[in-house]
Design a protein around this motif. Structure first.
Motif, PDB file in Angstrom:
ATOM      1  N   VAL A 179      35.229  71.950  -8.173  1.00  0.00           N
ATOM      2  CA  VAL A 179      36.102  72.275  -9.302  1.00  0.00           C
ATOM      3  C   VAL A 179      35.733  73.644  -9.853  1.00  0.00           C
ATOM      4  O   VAL A 179      34.558  73.949 -10.044  1.00  0.00           O
ATOM      5  CB  VAL A 179      35.994  71.208 -10.418  1.00  0.00           C
ATOM      6  CG1 VAL A 179      36.849  71.595 -11.628  1.00  0.00           C
ATOM      7  CG2 VAL A 179      36.413  69.841  -9.891  1.00  0.00           C
ATOM      8  N   PHE A 180      36.749  74.456 -10.122  1.00  0.00           N
ATOM      9  CA  PHE A 180      36.519  75.766 -10.730  1.00  0.00           C
ATOM     10  C   PHE A 180      35.814  75.566 -12.066  1.00  0.00           C
ATOM     11  O   PHE A 180      36.100  74.632 -12.795  1.00  0.00           O
ATOM     12  CB  PHE A 180      37.868  76.466 -10.929  1.00  0.00           C
ATOM     13  CG  PHE A 180      37.740  77.887 -11.395  1.00  0.00           C
ATOM     14  CD1 PHE A 180      37.140  78.846 -10.585  1.00  0.00           C
ATOM     15  CD2 PHE A 180      38.223  78.275 -12.628  1.00  0.00           C
ATOM     16  CE1 PHE A 180      37.029  80.164 -11.004  1.00  0.00           C
ATOM     17  CE2 PHE A 180      38.118  79.591 -13.064  1.00  0.00           C
ATOM     18  CZ  PHE A 180      37.516  80.533 -12.243  1.00  0.00           C
ATOM     19  N   ASN A 181      34.890  76.456 -12.374  1.00  0.00           N
ATOM     20  CA  ASN A 181      34.061  76.329 -13.583  1.00  0.00           C
ATOM     21  C   ASN A 181      33.012  75.233 -13.452  1.00  0.00           C
ATOM     22  O   ASN A 181      32.553  74.696 -14.456  1.00  0.00           O
ATOM     23  CB  ASN A 181      34.904  76.029 -14.845  1.00  0.00           C
ATOM     24  CG  ASN A 181      35.386  77.288 -15.530  1.00  0.00           C
ATOM     25  OD1 ASN A 181      34.736  78.323 -15.430  1.00  0.00           O
ATOM     26  ND2 ASN A 181      36.512  77.210 -16.199  1.00  0.00           N
ATOM     27  N   HIS A 182      32.608  74.882 -12.229  1.00  0.00           N
ATOM     28  CA  HIS A 182      31.625  73.809 -12.078  1.00  0.00           C
ATOM     29  C   HIS A 182      30.292  74.231 -12.679  1.00  0.00           C
ATOM     30  O   HIS A 182      29.630  75.142 -12.204  1.00  0.00           O
ATOM     31  CB  HIS A 182      31.442  73.445 -10.611  1.00  0.00           C
ATOM     32  CG  HIS A 182      30.521  72.278 -10.396  1.00  0.00           C
ATOM     33  ND1 HIS A 182      30.641  71.104 -11.105  1.00  0.00           N
ATOM     34  CD2 HIS A 182      29.455  72.099  -9.584  1.00  0.00           C
ATOM     35  CE1 HIS A 182      29.692  70.263 -10.734  1.00  0.00           C
ATOM     36  NE2 HIS A 182      28.962  70.844  -9.805  1.00  0.00           N
TER      37      HIS A 182
ATOM     38  N   SER B 125      38.514  72.126 -14.947  1.00  0.00           N
ATOM     39  CA  SER B 125      37.696  71.138 -15.656  1.00  0.00           C
ATOM     40  C   SER B 125      38.332  70.680 -16.962  1.00  0.00           C
ATOM     41  O   SER B 125      37.788  69.809 -17.645  1.00  0.00           O
ATOM     42  CB  SER B 125      36.307  71.725 -15.952  1.00  0.00           C
ATOM     43  OG  SER B 125      36.416  72.829 -16.847  1.00  0.00           O
ATOM     44  N   GLY B 126      39.464  71.290 -17.344  1.00  0.00           N
ATOM     45  CA  GLY B 126      40.134  70.902 -18.584  1.00  0.00           C
ATOM     46  C   GLY B 126      39.613  71.609 -19.816  1.00  0.00           C
ATOM     47  O   GLY B 126      40.011  71.292 -20.935  1.00  0.00           O
ATOM     48  N   VAL B 127      38.740  72.599 -19.627  1.00  0.00           N
ATOM     49  CA  VAL B 127      38.083  73.231 -20.773  1.00  0.00           C
ATOM     50  C   VAL B 127      39.069  74.026 -21.630  1.00  0.00           C
ATOM     51  O   VAL B 127      38.969  74.023 -22.862  1.00  0.00           O
ATOM     52  CB  VAL B 127      36.908  74.118 -20.302  1.00  0.00           C
ATOM     53  CG1 VAL B 127      37.373  75.293 -19.467  1.00  0.00           C
ATOM     54  CG2 VAL B 127      36.081  74.593 -21.481  1.00  0.00           C
ATOM     55  N   VAL B 128      40.057  74.685 -21.009  1.00  0.00           N
ATOM     56  CA  VAL B 128      41.029  75.459 -21.788  1.00  0.00           C
ATOM     57  C   VAL B 128      41.874  74.536 -22.656  1.00  0.00           C
ATOM     58  O   VAL B 128      42.041  74.756 -23.863  1.00  0.00           O
ATOM     59  CB  VAL B 128      41.933  76.304 -20.858  1.00  0.00           C
ATOM     60  CG1 VAL B 128      43.085  76.928 -21.649  1.00  0.00           C
ATOM     61  CG2 VAL B 128      41.117  77.400 -20.178  1.00  0.00           C
ATOM     62  N   GLY B 129      42.416  73.475 -22.034  1.00  0.00           N
ATOM     63  CA  GLY B 129      43.254  72.549 -22.778  1.00  0.00           C
ATOM     64  C   GLY B 129      42.502  71.846 -23.896  1.00  0.00           C
ATOM     65  O   GLY B 129      43.006  71.719 -25.020  1.00  0.00           O
ATOM     66  N   ALA B 130      41.290  71.401 -23.600  1.00  0.00           N
ATOM     67  CA  ALA B 130      40.499  70.706 -24.620  1.00  0.00           C
ATOM     68  C   ALA B 130      40.171  71.640 -25.780  1.00  0.00           C
ATOM     69  O   ALA B 130      40.237  71.237 -26.956  1.00  0.00           O
ATOM     70  CB  ALA B 130      39.218  70.147 -24.000  1.00  0.00           C
ATOM     71  N   TRP B 131      39.831  72.889 -25.468  1.00  0.00           N
ATOM     72  CA  TRP B 131      39.539  73.856 -26.536  1.00  0.00           C
ATOM     73  C   TRP B 131      40.779  74.112 -27.388  1.00  0.00           C
ATOM     74  O   TRP B 131      40.700  74.162 -28.615  1.00  0.00           O
ATOM     75  CB  TRP B 131      39.021  75.156 -25.928  1.00  0.00           C
ATOM     76  CG  TRP B 131      38.604  76.162 -26.956  1.00  0.00           C
ATOM     77  CD1 TRP B 131      37.377  76.314 -27.531  1.00  0.00           C
ATOM     78  CD2 TRP B 131      39.440  77.168 -27.552  1.00  0.00           C
ATOM     79  NE1 TRP B 131      37.392  77.338 -28.439  1.00  0.00           N
ATOM     80  CE2 TRP B 131      38.648  77.879 -28.473  1.00  0.00           C
ATOM     81  CE3 TRP B 131      40.783  77.528 -27.398  1.00  0.00           C
ATOM     82  CZ2 TRP B 131      39.142  78.935 -29.228  1.00  0.00           C
ATOM     83  CZ3 TRP B 131      41.285  78.580 -28.154  1.00  0.00           C
ATOM     84  CH2 TRP B 131      40.473  79.263 -29.055  1.00  0.00           C
ATOM     85  N   LEU B 132      41.928  74.280 -26.749  1.00  0.00           N
ATOM     86  CA  LEU B 132      43.169  74.516 -27.479  1.00  0.00           C
ATOM     87  C   LEU B 132      43.491  73.366 -28.435  1.00  0.00           C
ATOM     88  O   LEU B 132      43.897  73.589 -29.582  1.00  0.00           O
ATOM     89  CB  LEU B 132      44.333  74.704 -26.505  1.00  0.00           C
ATOM     90  CG  LEU B 132      44.519  76.101 -25.908  1.00  0.00           C
ATOM     91  CD1 LEU B 132      45.517  76.054 -24.762  1.00  0.00           C
ATOM     92  CD2 LEU B 132      44.985  77.080 -26.975  1.00  0.00           C
ATOM     93  N   ALA B 133      43.300  72.140 -27.953  1.00  0.00           N
ATOM     94  CA  ALA B 133      43.605  70.974 -28.786  1.00  0.00           C
ATOM     95  C   ALA B 133      42.681  70.893 -29.996  1.00  0.00           C
ATOM     96  O   ALA B 133      43.091  70.418 -31.065  1.00  0.00           O
ATOM     97  CB  ALA B 133      43.501  69.706 -27.948  1.00  0.00           C
ATOM     98  N   LYS B 134      41.443  71.363 -29.849  1.00  0.00           N
ATOM     99  CA  LYS B 134      40.510  71.356 -30.977  1.00  0.00           C
ATOM    100  C   LYS B 134      40.755  72.545 -31.903  1.00  0.00           C
ATOM    101  O   LYS B 134      40.599  72.440 -33.120  1.00  0.00           O
ATOM    102  CB  LYS B 134      39.064  71.354 -30.458  1.00  0.00           C
ATOM    103  CG  LYS B 134      38.720  70.107 -29.645  1.00  0.00           C
ATOM    104  CD  LYS B 134      37.293  70.113 -29.130  1.00  0.00           C
ATOM    105  CE  LYS B 134      36.312  69.706 -30.212  1.00  0.00           C
ATOM    106  NZ  LYS B 134      34.956  69.485 -29.669  1.00  0.00           N
ATOM    107  N   ARG B 135      41.149  73.657 -31.341  1.00  0.00           N
ATOM    108  CA  ARG B 135      41.406  74.867 -32.130  1.00  0.00           C
ATOM    109  C   ARG B 135      42.712  74.747 -32.929  1.00  0.00           C
ATOM    110  O   ARG B 135      42.816  75.208 -34.055  1.00  0.00           O
ATOM    111  CB  ARG B 135      41.469  76.069 -31.197  1.00  0.00           C
ATOM    112  CG  ARG B 135      41.968  77.373 -31.821  1.00  0.00           C
ATOM    113  CD  ARG B 135      40.954  78.005 -32.720  1.00  0.00           C
ATOM    114  NE  ARG B 135      41.405  79.317 -33.172  1.00  0.00           N
ATOM    115  CZ  ARG B 135      40.793  80.043 -34.097  1.00  0.00           C
ATOM    116  NH1 ARG B 135      39.680  79.604 -34.644  1.00  0.00           N
ATOM    117  NH2 ARG B 135      41.266  81.213 -34.458  1.00  0.00           N
ATOM    118  N   PHE B 136      43.719  74.115 -32.309  1.00  0.00           N
ATOM    119  CA  PHE B 136      45.035  73.997 -32.934  1.00  0.00           C
ATOM    120  C   PHE B 136      45.441  72.525 -33.001  1.00  0.00           C
ATOM    121  O   PHE B 136      46.216  72.047 -32.159  1.00  0.00           O
ATOM    122  CB  PHE B 136      46.075  74.802 -32.141  1.00  0.00           C
ATOM    123  CG  PHE B 136      45.716  76.252 -31.968  1.00  0.00           C
ATOM    124  CD1 PHE B 136      45.844  77.147 -33.015  1.00  0.00           C
ATOM    125  CD2 PHE B 136      45.222  76.712 -30.749  1.00  0.00           C
ATOM    126  CE1 PHE B 136      45.506  78.481 -32.855  1.00  0.00           C
ATOM    127  CE2 PHE B 136      44.885  78.049 -30.581  1.00  0.00           C
ATOM    128  CZ  PHE B 136      45.018  78.936 -31.645  1.00  0.00           C
TER     129      PHE B 136
END
Length: 352
Positions: free
Chosen positions: A189-192, A221-232
């Motif tokens: 997975v990218f960003n492993h 790894s879902g890091v962008v989506g998870a960060w976005l959901a916490k940020r916004f």
């Protein structure tokens, strides 16, 4: 073994066909086959059973369309238990060494007593180095080398350890704009195990303005989506990837961040996407298998506008040498450069 259309087989698959006597087995498991016709043609050659495991939705969908029985076609982060242990396991070489070790650790405990594992791949991808690496599992012999590929057979002499997926998980934690996000990743997975430079740059640009329905294309790894959901808070998150390993990591990343996405989508490009979005974000992939591959991202860019709501935005990060701006300009009529640093550029375009 006859009846193979050589024009629809990759070089590794052609080498397997050339050594058809090595494929004479009652039960065969094919691991990570390439996007060609080898599996359906193998299934027609009289083997009692041919099962397939892939982490690629592109390959799964193609094999399904070619008539491979869904009951024999596994897509996911783990190979399911086999009703009867395969006599022969065929593994196609993967680019990531760690992912290859993962596949071997997962495959070998499934092999029947006195069974064999075949490893095939292109010489330019480093398959020759695997002769020595395979030796830790047992006796290794080179069967053949042709079409710029090599084929090895492993006869295990060491009882393999049981496969436990949790042993292969890695995690990391990052803080950006005062938002802490945790990520779980798996081999391949990218960003492993870490946040890459490009994704960090993309997240640094997301200071404000994201709301509504957001699609993360090639979520890794879902890091962008998870960060976005916490940020916004309040955004409706849709996460998409072709790779089953990425989707498994994404689900785990969302769980530990207490993020509840609307959908986690397995898709070849945007094929399985429905609806329109306020924003599409991506650190799009440009590698597939052992070769550099741009077509998926270029097609995604061409189709992205049609999936955006009026005034919806596309924001991506990419290696600066990739020629994505002309494609974005052709589709949207413009392409804004938000930041360029460390070999990466963040681009943005709006639908109207």
């Amino acid at each position: 073994m006859t009846g193979y259309g050589m024009n629809v087989l990759t070089n590794p698959s052609q080498l397997l066909v050339k050594n058809s006597d090595a494929l004479e087995a009652e039960r065969i498991l094919v691991v990570q086959p390439e996007n060609d016709n080898f599996v359906p043609q193998l299934s027609q050659q009289g083997a009692a059973s041919v099962n397939v495991y892939t982490t690629s939705e592109v390959v799964r969908s193609r094999l399904s369309d070619l008539g491979v029985n869904e009951a024999c076609l596994a897509y996911g982060e783990c190979i399911p238990d086999q009703k009867e242990k395969p006599d022969t396991i065929i593994v196609y070489l993967q680019k990531s060494r760690e992912f290859m070790n993962y596949l071997l650790a997962m495959s070998l405990p499934l092999l029947s007593d006195n069974g064999h594992l075949l490893l095939v791949g292109e010489n330019s991808s480093g398959i020759k180095s695997w002769q020595k690496r395979l030796a830790v599992y047992g006796d290794v012999e080179k069967i053949d080398s042709a079409r710029h590929c090599s084929l090895y057979v492993l006869t295990p002499t060491v009882k393999p350890s049981p496969f436990v997926i949790v042993d292969w998980k890695a995690s990391f934690e990052e803080v950006l704009h005062d938002v802490c996000v945790k990520a779980v990743t798996l081999p391949g997975v990218f960003n492993h195990g870490r946040l890459d430079v490009g994704t960090r740059l993309l997240l640094e640009t997301m200071e404000a303005g994201f709301k509504g329905d957001i699609l993360d294309f090639g979520c890794g790894s879902g890091v962008v989506g998870a960060w976005l959901a916490k940020r916004f808070p309040g955004v409706r998150l849709f996460l998409l990837d072709n790779d089953a390993m990425a989707l498994a990591a994404t689900r785990e990343t969302c769980r530990i961040n207490e993020v509840d996405p609307v959908a986690v989508i397995a898709s070849d490009g945007l094929e399985n996407v429905r609806g329109r979005f306020n924003a599409i974000v991506s650190n799009p992939p440009f590698h597939e298998g052992v070769k550099t591959q741009y077509e998926t991202t270029e097609q995604f860019l061409r189709e992205s506008k049609s999936l955006l709501k009026p005034k919806g935005r596309l924001r991506i990060v990419a290696n600066s040498f990739l020629r994505y701006p002309p494609i974005i300009e052709a589709v949207f009529g413009h392409c804004h450069v938000l930041v360029k640093r460390d070999g990466f550029t963040v681009y943005e375009a709006f639908n109207g």
